[in-house]
Enzyme design. Sequence first.
Site, PDB file in Angstrom:
ATOM      1  N   HIS A   1       0.787  -1.212   0.000  1.00 25.40           N
ATOM      2  CA  HIS A   1       0.000   0.000   0.000  1.00 25.40           C
ATOM      3  C   HIS A   1       0.816   1.256   0.000  1.00 25.40           C
ATOM      4  CE1 HIS A   1      -4.238   0.677  -0.228  1.00 25.40           C
ATOM      5  NE2 HIS A   1      -4.175  -0.613  -0.491  1.00 25.40           N
TER       6      HIS A   1
ATOM      7  N   CYS B   1      -8.894  -2.754 -11.699  1.00 19.22           N
ATOM      8  CA  CYS B   1      -8.439  -1.561 -10.987  1.00 19.22           C
ATOM      9  C   CYS B   1      -7.197  -1.817 -10.151  1.00 19.22           C
ATOM     10  CB  CYS B   1      -9.548  -0.988 -10.117  1.00 19.22           C
ATOM     11  SG  CYS B   1     -10.095  -2.126  -8.848  1.00 19.22           S
TER      12      CYS B   1
HETATM   13  C1  PEP Z   1      -6.483  -4.638  -5.349  1.00 17.68           C
HETATM   14  O1  PEP Z   1      -6.410  -5.432  -4.410  1.00 17.68           O
HETATM   15  O2  PEP Z   1      -6.036  -4.883  -6.491  1.00 17.68           O
HETATM   16  C2  PEP Z   1      -7.127  -3.335  -5.148  1.00 17.68           C
HETATM   17  C3  PEP Z   1      -7.340  -2.523  -6.168  1.00 17.68           C
HETATM   18  O3  PEP Z   1      -7.446  -2.989  -3.876  1.00 17.68           O
HETATM   19  P1  PEP Z   1      -6.379  -2.418  -2.826  1.00 17.68           P
HETATM   20  O4  PEP Z   1      -5.085  -2.223  -3.592  1.00 17.68           O
HETATM   21  O5  PEP Z   1      -6.934  -1.173  -2.291  1.00 17.68           O
HETATM   22  O6  PEP Z   1      -6.300  -3.512  -1.822  1.00 17.68           O
END
Ligand code: PEP
Length: 620
Positions: free
Chosen positions: A228, A548
Amino acid sequence: MNKNNPPPPQHKRLARTALTAPNVRAERLFSGIAVSAGIAIGPVFGTTEPDAVITRHKILASDISAEGARLEAAIIQSRKQLGKLRARLTVLPEESQAEIAPLIDAYTQMLRSSRLVRGARRRIEETLLSAESAVITESETIANAVLAQVGPDLPAEDRAGLRRRADEVTEIARRLVRNLTRAPFRSFADLPEGAILVAESLRPADAALLDPARLAGVVTEEGGADGHTAVMLRALGVPAVLGAVGLAHAMKPGDTAVVDGGTGRVVLNPSPTALAEAKRAVAAFARERQRYARLRRLPAQTADGEAIELQANLELPVELPLIVQSGAIGIGLLRTEFLFMNRETIPDEAVQTETYRAIVETMHGDPVTIRVLDWGGEKEIEALTIAGVVPELVDTNPALGLRGIRLLLRRSELLETQFAAILHASAFGPVRVLLPMVTTVAEVRSAREIYERVARRLRRRGDRLPEKLPPLGIMIETPGAALSADALALETDFFAIGTNDLTSYTLAVDRSETDVAELYDPVHPAVLRLVQFATEAALRLRMPVSICGELAAEPRLTPLLLGLGVRSLSMNASAVPKVKQAIRSAKIDDCIRFARRIMEQGQAERIRELLLDGIDSEDR
Ligand code: PEP
Ligand code: MG
C-alpha cells in the site's frame, strides 16, 4: 482538499530543489525496487530514527534483573531486524550486496558478544544504570576511545577504518535504544521543501501524511512493489524507490541524492557527471509528460474504433487535481481508507458525505466508484482500534482475518453510515458503490439488504436520492471470488478486479513484504487465468467488469487485457496517459490473438518475454 496546492509537475520539482554545492563526499550507488517513476534530485532527509527520549537515570538494585531482561529483549529484536535486512540483500544486484552485507554482518556480530553489549550489561549491574543509559554511555565511551586513535600520523585508510568502526558502534547503540524506548511515530512536519525522504520503512498511514508538493522523492529500506505504501507513493506521483537496503544508514545530513523511481537506482552524493546526467533525465521525463499531456483530450479508443473506459484510482484527495489533468473519465476506484486514517475517531455521516460530495462534484458528471472501507491486511486504521471496533492486532493474521466486507458486516453500523453518506453524495453526480474482499454470495446479499434498508430510511426521512439506486458492485480480489464469479455475477451490478490482492492471495505472497518480492508476480499464469475466468463470467451476463489493480497501469499489458474482453481500466492517475497511448495504438483483433497466445503459456517468464516483445512481434 488541496486544490490550491497541487503537486508540481516533475520539472518544477527539480527547480525547487535546493541542490548543495559541488559535492566532495564520495558517490555511492544503491538499488531497490522501482515503485514510482520520475527522477528526483535533492538533499536527503532521514526519518529513520525518531528521537528517542532517553533519561539517563539510575535504577534500584532490586530492578537489576528486570533491566537486564529489557536489554536482552532489545538485543533479540535488533538482531531480528538485521536478519531481515540481511535476507533481503539476496534480491539486490551483486555489487550492492557486496557493499552492504559486510556492514550488516558487523552490526549483527556486535549484538552477540561485543564490548558494547558486555559493557552495557556491566553498567546495569555495577553502576545501576537503566538499560538505555547503559547502552548510550558504553557506546559513547567506545566510540570516543576509537576516535582518539585517529591521529594525523595514521594512513588515511586506517583513519577511515577507525571512523567507520566508531560509526558502527554508535549505529548499533541507536538501534538498541530505539527498541528499548519504543521511539514514537515520526512526524513529517519538519521535512524541508524539495527534500528526498529516506526512511527505514514507511507505513501506509505515514505515506498518507506526505505532501507531494513539498517532497522531491522517497526512498525506504523496506517495502514491496505493490504494497500500500508503494500504491500511495505512485498515486502521489512522487518518484520512489523501496527496498534500497543500506541507504538510511549510509546517508548523512547535508548529503544529496538522485532517485530514479523508474529504474530503482539511487545515487548518494552524485558526482558532477552523475548530477548532469540526472538533470538530463529530468528534462527527458518532463518532455515525456508533455507528450502525454497532449493525449489528454483525445478519446481512449482503439485504432479500430472500440471505446474503452479509462479511469483513475483515488487514494487521497490531494490526487484529485492530478486525476482531472490526467484525461481519466471518472474515478474507477475511490479507496475510502484515507478518511479513517491518522485520526482518533471514526468519521460520522456528515463528514463522510461532505468528502464524497466534494469529490463527486469535482468530477463534473464523470462517474465515481466509491469503495466502502477495506480495513485489514496491511491497512491499519488507528481510529477503529481506539473505538474498539477492531481488535488490537497482536498475533492474528490480518490478511486472512476480518478484512473488508467481513468487518463491515460484523459491525454493520460502519457500513450503514458509509452507505448513507455515499447515497447522499449520489445526488450530486453519478456514483457506483463497491464492496471490498467479497468471497461469498451471502456477503453480497447481506450488504445489498443493508444498502436498500439505508436507502429506504433516507427516503422516509425525505432526503433527496436518485430514483434508481447507484449500482452495487464487488471487488474480485481473492481466488475464491474469481472462481465463483459466475455465481457472484448473478447478485451484483458490476465487477472490479483487484489484481493486487488477487496476486497476493493466489500466490500466497504478502504484497508488501520485501523478502518475497520476487515471487509477487501479477503475470503469473494462475493470476491471469483467474482474471480471465472472472471477466468471462461478467461478459456472459453483459455485466460491466473493470480492472483496478496495478496491473491495469502497465501499458504493455493493455493489449492482453483488451484481448481478454476487458473494456474498463482504472489506475493511478500518472499511468493514464501511457495506457491511453497503448489503447489508441491497439486493434481488438490483434489483441485477441495476442491474449490467446499468452493464455496458452504455463510460465510467467515466457509470458513476460511475450509481453516485452509486445503485440507487434506477433506476426513475426
Ligand atoms: C487490489 O487489491 O487490487 C485493489 C485494487 O485494492 P487495494 O489495492 O486497495 O487492496
Ligand atoms: Mg485489494
